[in-house]
Design a protein around this motif. Structure first.
Motif, short mmCIF file in Angstrom:
data_model
loop_
_atom_site.label_atom_id
_atom_site.label_comp_id
_atom_site.label_asym_id
_atom_site.label_seq_id
_atom_site.Cartn_x
_atom_site.Cartn_y
_atom_site.Cartn_z
N GLN A 107 0.84 -1.20 0.00
CA GLN A 107 0.00 0.00 0.00
C GLN A 107 0.88 1.25 0.00
N PHE A 108 1.90 1.23 0.83
CA PHE A 108 2.84 2.35 0.91
C PHE A 108 3.52 2.57 -0.45
N ALA A 109 3.97 1.49 -1.09
CA ALA A 109 4.64 1.60 -2.39
C ALA A 109 3.71 2.18 -3.45
N ASN A 115 9.21 1.19 -5.50
CA ASN A 115 9.39 -0.16 -5.99
C ASN A 115 10.25 -0.95 -5.00
N PHE A 116 9.64 -1.93 -4.33
CA PHE A 116 10.38 -2.74 -3.37
C PHE A 116 10.75 -4.11 -3.94
N ASN A 126 17.36 3.51 -6.41
CA ASN A 126 15.97 3.16 -6.11
C ASN A 126 15.81 2.89 -4.61
N HIS A 127 16.79 2.23 -4.01
CA HIS A 127 16.75 1.96 -2.57
C HIS A 127 16.73 3.27 -1.78
N ARG A 128 17.55 4.21 -2.20
CA ARG A 128 17.59 5.53 -1.55
C ARG A 128 16.24 6.22 -1.68
N LYS A 129 15.64 6.15 -2.87
CA LYS A 129 14.32 6.76 -3.10
C LYS A 129 13.27 6.10 -2.19
N ASN A 130 13.32 4.79 -2.06
CA ASN A 130 12.39 4.07 -1.19
C ASN A 130 12.56 4.52 0.26
#
Length: 139
Positions: A107-109, A115-116, A126-130
């Motif tokens: 839901q959070f994504a 993108n997890f 992408n990990h930093r953005k997450n």
């Protein structure tokens, strides 16, 4: 009123104010050892009521009487907040998931456009953005 975060030794004068994600398993096991002189076979039993530690829910009247004597040492332990929030993010959103956290993560994504389904080591940007999205969510 619930007091899930209070634990006390029965034979020693320690009252622990639990702070999850801050070595609580280790602290609870040390307190159990201080009470009994024995280590638990499974250290995680301390979270499921398998130790000698007393909680208010077990006997609120006895716990209150004991806590009011004034000769108890109350303590807590807080890990660095920046590391704590990152550890929470990695465990609940990036690690092996319990079904409840997967639903929250998904839901959070969707809500934040994240993108997890990636390996953090392979896609650092992408990990930093997450993680930054997670900080906005909890902040």
């Amino acid at each position: 009123m619930k007091f899930r975060g209070l634990l006390a030794c029965q034979t020693n004068k320690l009252v622990y104010i639990n702070m999850p994600k801050s070595a609580c398993t280790t602290i609870k096991n040390i307190m159990h050892f201080a009470d009994t002189g024995e280590w638990l076979e499974d250290p995680y039993l301390v979270h499921r009521g398998g130790s000698s530690l007393m909680q208010p829910k077990n006997n609120l009247r006895k716990f209150n009487r004991m806590a009011r004597t004034g000769d108890r040492y109350c303590f807590t332990f807080l890990r660095a907040p920046d590391r704590r929030v990152y550890s929470c993010f990695m465990e609940k959103f990036c690690g092996k998931q319990r079904p409840g956290y997967m639903a929250v993560r998904d839901q959070f994504a969707a809500e934040y456009g994240l993108n997890f389904q990636i390996d953090p080591a392979e896609d650092v940007d992408n990990h930093r953005k997450n993680f930054l999205g997670f900080l906005q969510f909890v902040g």
